[in-house]
Write an enzyme that holds these catalytic residues in place. Structure first.
Site, PDB file in Angstrom:
ATOM      1  N   PRO A  11     -29.092 -30.872 -49.086  1.00  0.00           N
ATOM      2  CA  PRO A  11     -30.387 -30.482 -49.606  1.00  0.00           C
ATOM      3  C   PRO A  11     -30.630 -28.974 -49.611  1.00  0.00           C
ATOM      4  CG  PRO A  11     -30.596 -31.479 -47.439  1.00  0.00           C
ATOM      5  CD  PRO A  11     -29.193 -31.721 -47.902  1.00  0.00           C
ATOM      6  N   ASN A  12     -31.297 -28.557 -50.662  1.00  0.00           N
ATOM      7  CA  ASN A  12     -31.762 -27.174 -50.870  1.00  0.00           C
ATOM      8  C   ASN A  12     -30.651 -26.187 -51.209  1.00  0.00           C
ATOM      9  OD1 ASN A  12     -34.589 -27.716 -50.269  1.00  0.00           O
ATOM     10  ND2 ASN A  12     -33.873 -28.100 -48.195  1.00  0.00           N
ATOM     11  N   ARG A  19     -33.154 -18.751 -52.569  1.00  0.00           N
ATOM     12  CA  ARG A  19     -33.638 -19.247 -51.291  1.00  0.00           C
ATOM     13  C   ARG A  19     -33.262 -18.296 -50.147  1.00  0.00           C
ATOM     14  NH1 ARG A  19     -30.524 -24.007 -47.978  1.00  0.00           N
ATOM     15  NH2 ARG A  19     -32.132 -24.247 -46.386  1.00  0.00           N
ATOM     16  N   TYR A  24     -29.062 -16.364 -46.625  1.00  0.00           N
ATOM     17  CA  TYR A  24     -27.977 -17.041 -47.344  1.00  0.00           C
ATOM     18  C   TYR A  24     -27.268 -16.172 -48.384  1.00  0.00           C
ATOM     19  CZ  TYR A  24     -30.055 -21.143 -45.162  1.00  0.00           C
ATOM     20  OH  TYR A  24     -30.528 -22.038 -44.232  1.00  0.00           O
ATOM     21  N   ASN A  75     -21.064 -29.061 -46.521  1.00  0.00           N
ATOM     22  CA  ASN A  75     -22.265 -28.376 -46.047  1.00  0.00           C
ATOM     23  C   ASN A  75     -23.420 -29.355 -46.209  1.00  0.00           C
ATOM     24  OD1 ASN A  75     -24.440 -26.808 -45.410  1.00  0.00           O
ATOM     25  ND2 ASN A  75     -23.838 -25.061 -46.682  1.00  0.00           N
ATOM     26  N   ALA A  78     -29.755 -29.240 -44.053  1.00  0.00           N
ATOM     27  CA  ALA A  78     -30.601 -29.648 -42.924  1.00  0.00           C
ATOM     28  C   ALA A  78     -30.247 -31.037 -42.394  1.00  0.00           C
ATOM     29  CB  ALA A  78     -32.070 -29.596 -43.335  1.00  0.00           C
ATOM     30  N   HIS A  81     -28.557 -31.585 -38.974  1.00  0.00           N
ATOM     31  CA  HIS A  81     -29.252 -31.607 -37.688  1.00  0.00           C
ATOM     32  C   HIS A  81     -29.982 -32.921 -37.426  1.00  0.00           C
ATOM     33  CE1 HIS A  81     -28.228 -27.438 -38.143  1.00  0.00           C
ATOM     34  NE2 HIS A  81     -29.022 -27.319 -39.195  1.00  0.00           N
ATOM     35  N   ASP A  88     -22.080 -41.389 -39.260  1.00  0.00           N
ATOM     36  CA  ASP A  88     -21.383 -42.676 -39.381  1.00  0.00           C
ATOM     37  C   ASP A  88     -20.475 -42.708 -40.605  1.00  0.00           C
ATOM     38  OD1 ASP A  88     -22.652 -43.560 -37.100  1.00  0.00           O
ATOM     39  OD2 ASP A  88     -24.052 -44.898 -38.142  1.00  0.00           O
ATOM     40  N   GLU A  99     -16.952 -29.379 -41.405  1.00  0.00           N
ATOM     41  CA  GLU A  99     -18.372 -29.001 -41.494  1.00  0.00           C
ATOM     42  C   GLU A  99     -18.468 -27.521 -41.832  1.00  0.00           C
ATOM     43  OE1 GLU A  99     -20.636 -30.059 -37.991  1.00  0.00           O
ATOM     44  OE2 GLU A  99     -22.203 -28.588 -38.464  1.00  0.00           O
ATOM     45  N   HIS A 101     -21.087 -24.145 -42.850  1.00  0.00           N
ATOM     46  CA  HIS A 101     -22.407 -23.530 -43.002  1.00  0.00           C
ATOM     47  C   HIS A 101     -22.239 -22.087 -43.440  1.00  0.00           C
ATOM     48  CE1 HIS A 101     -24.224 -26.972 -41.124  1.00  0.00           C
ATOM     49  NE2 HIS A 101     -23.318 -26.888 -40.163  1.00  0.00           N
ATOM     50  N   ILE A 102     -23.122 -21.678 -44.311  1.00  0.00           N
ATOM     51  CA  ILE A 102     -23.125 -20.286 -44.769  1.00  0.00           C
ATOM     52  C   ILE A 102     -23.592 -19.368 -43.637  1.00  0.00           C
ATOM     53  CG2 ILE A 102     -24.251 -18.693 -46.387  1.00  0.00           C
ATOM     54  CD1 ILE A 102     -24.475 -21.175 -48.309  1.00  0.00           C
ATOM     55  N   SER A 103     -24.671 -19.762 -42.999  1.00  0.00           N
ATOM     56  CA  SER A 103     -25.240 -18.946 -41.915  1.00  0.00           C
ATOM     57  C   SER A 103     -24.630 -19.351 -40.571  1.00  0.00           C
ATOM     58  CB  SER A 103     -26.757 -19.137 -41.871  1.00  0.00           C
ATOM     59  OG  SER A 103     -27.079 -20.482 -41.556  1.00  0.00           O
ATOM     60  N   ARG A 108     -29.546 -18.926 -34.943  1.00  0.00           N
ATOM     61  CA  ARG A 108     -30.843 -19.174 -35.588  1.00  0.00           C
ATOM     62  C   ARG A 108     -31.724 -20.053 -34.679  1.00  0.00           C
ATOM     63  NH1 ARG A 108     -29.939 -21.017 -41.572  1.00  0.00           N
ATOM     64  NH2 ARG A 108     -32.197 -20.555 -41.585  1.00  0.00           N
ATOM     65  N   ARG A 112     -31.406 -25.793 -35.035  1.00  0.00           N
ATOM     66  CA  ARG A 112     -30.164 -25.749 -35.811  1.00  0.00           C
ATOM     67  C   ARG A 112     -28.912 -25.722 -34.920  1.00  0.00           C
ATOM     68  NH1 ARG A 112     -32.164 -24.637 -41.030  1.00  0.00           N
ATOM     69  NH2 ARG A 112     -34.058 -23.413 -40.883  1.00  0.00           N
TER      70      ARG A 112
HETATM   71  C1  DQA Z   1     -27.002 -24.376 -43.702  1.00  0.00           C
HETATM   72  C2  DQA Z   1     -27.688 -24.272 -42.331  1.00  0.00           C
HETATM   73  C3  DQA Z   1     -28.698 -25.377 -42.136  1.00  0.00           C
HETATM   74  O1  DQA Z   1     -29.334 -25.246 -40.855  1.00  0.00           O
HETATM   75  C4  DQA Z   1     -29.760 -25.312 -43.201  1.00  0.00           C
HETATM   76  O2  DQA Z   1     -30.671 -26.386 -43.066  1.00  0.00           O
HETATM   77  C5  DQA Z   1     -29.197 -25.259 -44.581  1.00  0.00           C
HETATM   78  C6  DQA Z   1     -28.025 -24.420 -44.814  1.00  0.00           C
HETATM   79  C7  DQA Z   1     -26.056 -23.208 -43.959  1.00  0.00           C
HETATM   80  O3  DQA Z   1     -25.222 -23.329 -44.874  1.00  0.00           O
HETATM   81  O4  DQA Z   1     -26.145 -22.155 -43.312  1.00  0.00           O
HETATM   82  O5  DQA Z   1     -29.752 -25.817 -45.520  1.00  0.00           O
HETATM   83  O6  DQA Z   1     -26.230 -25.570 -43.711  1.00  0.00           O
END
Ligand code: DQA
Length: 145
Positions: A11-12, A19, A24, A75, A78, A81, A88, A99, A101-103, A108, A112
């Site tokens: 998502p997002n 964003r 990011y 990725n 959210a 978390h 599963d 897994e 993540h960009i950040s 943070r 997270r």
């Molecule tokens: C994220 C980190 C997550 O905590 C956040 O909800 C995201 C992006 C990252 O790529 O840094 O949507 O997965």
């Protein structure tokens, strides 16, 4: 025939570029897809790059990856978390999931710091900006060859 790697985004992440660019960066998801396609080609992978805002769609795509792909760079946004369903689904498939993540999620907010999917994945890459995806493709190359 090249092995296929799924690069799945939750998502997002479709809003990247607009964003929270201070967190990011300014690249769009299309920019990141182009970088993944180029890196995949150099590594001998076909990259199937997707994004959904819907948890169940991500579950379905993980199942599909388990049947058709050599591995997954994921990725989960959210849902990382919160999602027992994604934990599963990762445990239900026979291919490695990384897994991504960009950040740096550990630098943070406290919420997270916990990943529901981390115990189910092969490894975690975070904090390198969009290059986290490229590192995940290299990791998948290393563990699938
Ligand atoms: C994220 C980190 C997550 O905590 C956040 O909800 C995201 C992006 C990252 O790529 O840094 O949507 O997965």
């Amino acid at each position: 025939m090249s092995k296929t790697i799924f690069v799945l985004n939750g998502p997002n992440l479709n809003a990247l570029g607009k964003r929270e660019p201070g967190i990011y960066g300014g690249k769009t998801l299309a920019d990141i897809e182009a970088e993944c396609q180029a890196a995949g080609e150099a590594l001998g992978f076909a990259v199937d790059f997707r994004q959904s805002n819907h948890e169940g769609v991500l579950v379905d795509w993980l199942h599909e990856a388990g049947a058709t792909a050599a591995g997954v760079a994921f990725n989960a946004g959210a849902y990382t978390h919160t999602s027992v369903a994604l934990h599963d689904a990762i445990r239900a498939i026979p291919v490695p999931v990384i897994e991504v993540h960009i950040s740096n999620v550990h630098a943070r907010e406290e919420f997270r710091h916990k990943s529901m999917i981390a115990p189910a994945v092969k490894g975690v890459i975070c904090g390198f900006g969009p290059f986290s995806y490229i590192l995940a493709l290299h990791a998948l190359k290393n563990i699938t060859q």
